[in-house]
Motif scaffolding. Structure first.
Motif, PDB file in Angstrom:
ATOM      1  N   MET A  38     -15.306   7.015  95.394  1.00  0.00           N
ATOM      2  CA  MET A  38     -15.532   7.890  96.550  1.00  0.00           C
ATOM      3  C   MET A  38     -14.598   9.104  96.507  1.00  0.00           C
ATOM      4  SD  MET A  38     -14.987   7.103 100.596  1.00  0.00           S
ATOM      5  CE  MET A  38     -13.255   7.552 100.515  1.00  0.00           C
ATOM      6  N   TYR A  39     -13.318   8.862  96.274  1.00  0.00           N
ATOM      7  CA  TYR A  39     -12.362   9.980  96.240  1.00  0.00           C
ATOM      8  C   TYR A  39     -12.628  10.910  95.059  1.00  0.00           C
ATOM      9  CZ  TYR A  39      -9.691   7.696  99.934  1.00  0.00           C
ATOM     10  OH  TYR A  39      -9.307   7.137 101.128  1.00  0.00           O
ATOM     11  N   ARG A  40     -12.976  10.342  93.907  1.00  0.00           N
ATOM     12  CA  ARG A  40     -13.241  11.164  92.718  1.00  0.00           C
ATOM     13  C   ARG A  40     -14.433  12.087  92.928  1.00  0.00           C
ATOM     14  NH1 ARG A  40     -14.800  14.189  89.575  1.00  0.00           N
ATOM     15  NH2 ARG A  40     -14.698  14.151  87.313  1.00  0.00           N
ATOM     16  N   SER A  41     -15.399  11.640  93.733  1.00  0.00           N
ATOM     17  CA  SER A  41     -16.604  12.428  93.962  1.00  0.00           C
ATOM     18  C   SER A  41     -16.532  13.231  95.266  1.00  0.00           C
ATOM     19  CB  SER A  41     -17.833  11.526  93.937  1.00  0.00           C
ATOM     20  OG  SER A  41     -17.688  10.475  94.863  1.00  0.00           O
ATOM     21  N   ASN A  42     -15.341  13.272  95.877  1.00  0.00           N
ATOM     22  CA  ASN A  42     -15.108  14.028  97.116  1.00  0.00           C
ATOM     23  C   ASN A  42     -15.952  13.545  98.290  1.00  0.00           C
ATOM     24  OD1 ASN A  42     -13.108  15.811  96.059  1.00  0.00           O
ATOM     25  ND2 ASN A  42     -14.759  16.862  94.979  1.00  0.00           N
ATOM     26  N   GLY A  43     -16.151  12.249  98.366  1.00  0.00           N
ATOM     27  CA  GLY A  43     -16.889  11.674  99.477  1.00  0.00           C
ATOM     28  C   GLY A  43     -15.968  11.243 100.601  1.00  0.00           C
ATOM     29  N   VAL A  44     -16.556  10.932 101.760  1.00  0.00           N
ATOM     30  CA  VAL A  44     -15.811  10.395 102.895  1.00  0.00           C
ATOM     31  C   VAL A  44     -16.260   8.971 103.214  1.00  0.00           C
ATOM     32  CG1 VAL A  44     -15.256  12.627 103.892  1.00  0.00           C
ATOM     33  CG2 VAL A  44     -17.367  11.476 104.576  1.00  0.00           C
ATOM     34  N   GLY A  45     -17.246   8.509 102.482  1.00  0.00           N
ATOM     35  CA  GLY A  45     -17.744   7.152 102.613  1.00  0.00           C
ATOM     36  C   GLY A  45     -18.630   6.847 101.422  1.00  0.00           C
ATOM     37  N   ILE A  46     -18.726   5.568 101.094  1.00  0.00           N
ATOM     38  CA  ILE A  46     -19.639   5.145 100.029  1.00  0.00           C
ATOM     39  C   ILE A  46     -20.030   3.695 100.299  1.00  0.00           C
ATOM     40  CG2 ILE A  46     -17.887   4.347  98.375  1.00  0.00           C
ATOM     41  CD1 ILE A  46     -19.616   5.722  96.167  1.00  0.00           C
ATOM     42  N   ALA A  47     -21.289   3.396 100.049  1.00  0.00           N
ATOM     43  CA  ALA A  47     -21.815   2.049 100.275  1.00  0.00           C
ATOM     44  C   ALA A  47     -22.092   1.370  98.937  1.00  0.00           C
ATOM     45  CB  ALA A  47     -23.094   2.126 101.109  1.00  0.00           C
ATOM     46  N   ARG A  56     -23.944  -5.992 101.659  1.00  0.00           N
ATOM     47  CA  ARG A  56     -23.534  -5.322 102.900  1.00  0.00           C
ATOM     48  C   ARG A  56     -22.042  -4.993 102.835  1.00  0.00           C
ATOM     49  NH1 ARG A  56     -27.808  -5.378 106.258  1.00  0.00           N
ATOM     50  NH2 ARG A  56     -26.708  -4.554 108.075  1.00  0.00           N
ATOM     51  N   LEU A  57     -21.734  -3.900 102.174  1.00  0.00           N
ATOM     52  CA  LEU A  57     -20.349  -3.453 102.009  1.00  0.00           C
ATOM     53  C   LEU A  57     -20.340  -1.938 101.963  1.00  0.00           C
ATOM     54  CD1 LEU A  57     -17.313  -3.638 101.091  1.00  0.00           C
ATOM     55  CD2 LEU A  57     -18.197  -3.941  98.756  1.00  0.00           C
ATOM     56  N   PHE A  58     -19.444  -1.323 102.738  1.00  0.00           N
ATOM     57  CA  PHE A  58     -19.189   0.108 102.601  1.00  0.00           C
ATOM     58  C   PHE A  58     -17.755   0.408 103.002  1.00  0.00           C
ATOM     59  CE2 PHE A  58     -21.289  -0.257 106.791  1.00  0.00           C
ATOM     60  CZ  PHE A  58     -20.468   0.480 107.632  1.00  0.00           C
ATOM     61  N   ILE A 146     -20.009   6.368 109.671  1.00  0.00           N
ATOM     62  CA  ILE A 146     -20.347   4.937 109.668  1.00  0.00           C
ATOM     63  C   ILE A 146     -21.856   4.746 109.712  1.00  0.00           C
ATOM     64  CG2 ILE A 146     -20.279   2.839 111.085  1.00  0.00           C
ATOM     65  CD1 ILE A 146     -17.339   3.629 111.745  1.00  0.00           C
ATOM     66  N   LEU A 147     -22.543   5.479 110.585  1.00  0.00           N
ATOM     67  CA  LEU A 147     -24.000   5.338 110.672  1.00  0.00           C
ATOM     68  C   LEU A 147     -24.690   5.742 109.374  1.00  0.00           C
ATOM     69  CD1 LEU A 147     -24.528   6.584 114.318  1.00  0.00           C
ATOM     70  CD2 LEU A 147     -25.145   4.310 113.429  1.00  0.00           C
ATOM     71  N   HIS A 148     -24.170   6.776 108.713  1.00  0.00           N
ATOM     72  CA  HIS A 148     -24.727   7.202 107.424  1.00  0.00           C
ATOM     73  C   HIS A 148     -24.579   6.077 106.397  1.00  0.00           C
ATOM     74  CE1 HIS A 148     -25.506  10.308 104.226  1.00  0.00           C
ATOM     75  NE2 HIS A 148     -24.914   9.363 103.512  1.00  0.00           N
ATOM     76  N   GLU A 149     -23.381   5.504 106.300  1.00  0.00           N
ATOM     77  CA  GLU A 149     -23.153   4.418 105.337  1.00  0.00           C
ATOM     78  C   GLU A 149     -23.909   3.156 105.738  1.00  0.00           C
ATOM     79  OE1 GLU A 149     -21.992   5.307 102.581  1.00  0.00           O
ATOM     80  OE2 GLU A 149     -21.191   7.217 103.305  1.00  0.00           O
ATOM     81  N   TYR A 150     -23.988   2.896 107.032  1.00  0.00           N
ATOM     82  CA  TYR A 150     -24.742   1.736 107.519  1.00  0.00           C
ATOM     83  C   TYR A 150     -26.210   1.839 107.099  1.00  0.00           C
ATOM     84  CZ  TYR A 150     -26.556  -1.884 110.583  1.00  0.00           C
ATOM     85  OH  TYR A 150     -27.185  -3.012 111.059  1.00  0.00           O
ATOM     86  N   ASP A 151     -26.759   3.041 107.191  1.00  0.00           N
ATOM     87  CA  ASP A 151     -28.140   3.234 106.736  1.00  0.00           C
ATOM     88  C   ASP A 151     -28.307   2.742 105.296  1.00  0.00           C
ATOM     89  OD1 ASP A 151     -29.150   4.296 109.091  1.00  0.00           O
ATOM     90  OD2 ASP A 151     -29.330   6.347 108.339  1.00  0.00           O
ATOM     91  N   HIS A 152     -27.320   3.028 104.437  1.00  0.00           N
ATOM     92  CA  HIS A 152     -27.422   2.613 103.028  1.00  0.00           C
ATOM     93  C   HIS A 152     -27.588   1.104 102.892  1.00  0.00           C
ATOM     94  CE1 HIS A 152     -26.994   6.215 100.669  1.00  0.00           C
ATOM     95  NE2 HIS A 152     -25.928   6.609 101.359  1.00  0.00           N
ATOM     96  N   ILE A 153     -26.859   0.313 103.675  1.00  0.00           N
ATOM     97  CA  ILE A 153     -26.985  -1.144 103.526  1.00  0.00           C
ATOM     98  C   ILE A 153     -28.255  -1.677 104.180  1.00  0.00           C
ATOM     99  CG2 ILE A 153     -24.504  -1.495 103.197  1.00  0.00           C
ATOM    100  CD1 ILE A 153     -24.401  -2.581 106.112  1.00  0.00           C
TER     101      ILE A 153
END
Length: 193
Positions: A38-47, A56-58, A146-153
């Motif tokens: 996540m940090y390497r790709s400049n993200g703020v969340g990853i699922a 079910r992990l993010f 959180i809702l964005h990452e929750y959508d992924h799971i």
């Protein structure tokens, strides 16, 4: 270890993920690898589905967003407190508040950003990395991430919140991602052709 990020079109991004328990193989290593990726790709969340694990992990780090606020952001989000947290077996209890638009992007859908409306507050039941259960509400930017990452799971993507016409207008860009024509400075795992 930095993991490849699954690109749009890969079937794992559409799986409604099952819960896991503490015996899941190499879970702590997977969590550490997800943070690093996540940090390497400049993200703020990853699922987990974004790194090809249908569970079910993010992870979310909105502290970095809040730290980077300019004066306008501080005025617009005066009570924003960032978090850095692992969410295991998260289940949404409630999404509430007036839906508000914010320009979202996704590591799995590179170079596509759209205004997405989501509720102001989300209440979740989840476990942390030590399998301690929590029930907690989040709001503001943190709720949005959180809702964005929750959508992924749940097998959903942020573009699923767009009207059909807007989705059709994005078709060429999405097809380019699926076919591997869009390249990023982080490693991508493209769907098999």
């Amino acid at each position: 270890m930095i993991l490849p990020i699954v690109a749009y079109g890969h079937p794992v991004l559409r799986v409604q993920c099952p819960d896991i328990d503490a015996s899941f193989p190499d879970l702590q290593k997977l969590i550490a690898d997800m943070w690093e990726t996540m940090y390497r790709s400049n993200g703020v969340g990853i699922a987990a589905p974004q790194v090809n694990h249908a569970i079910r992990l993010f992870v979310v780090d909105t502290e970095q967003i809040v730290e980077g606020f300019d004066e306008e952001d501080k005025r617009e989000y005066p009570n924003e407190k960032g978090i850095k947290r692992v969410f295991i077996n998260a289940h949404k209890i409630e999404e509430s508040g007036i839906p508000w638009a914010y320009n979202e992007g996704c590591l799995s859908i590179p170079k596509v950003r759209e205004d997405i409306k989501r509720g102001e507050v989300v209440r979740l039941r989840y476990m942390d990395e030590n399998f301690q259960e929590h029930e907690e509400s989040f709001d503001g930017i943190t709720a949005r991430v959180i809702l964005h990452e929750y959508d992924h799971i749940e097998g959903k993507l942020f573009i699923d919140h767009l009207p059909p016409l807007k989705r059709r207008l994005l078709k060429k860009k999405l097809d380019d991602i699926t076919s591997g024509k869009v390249r990023m400075d982080y490693k991508m795992l493209y769907p098999k052709k």
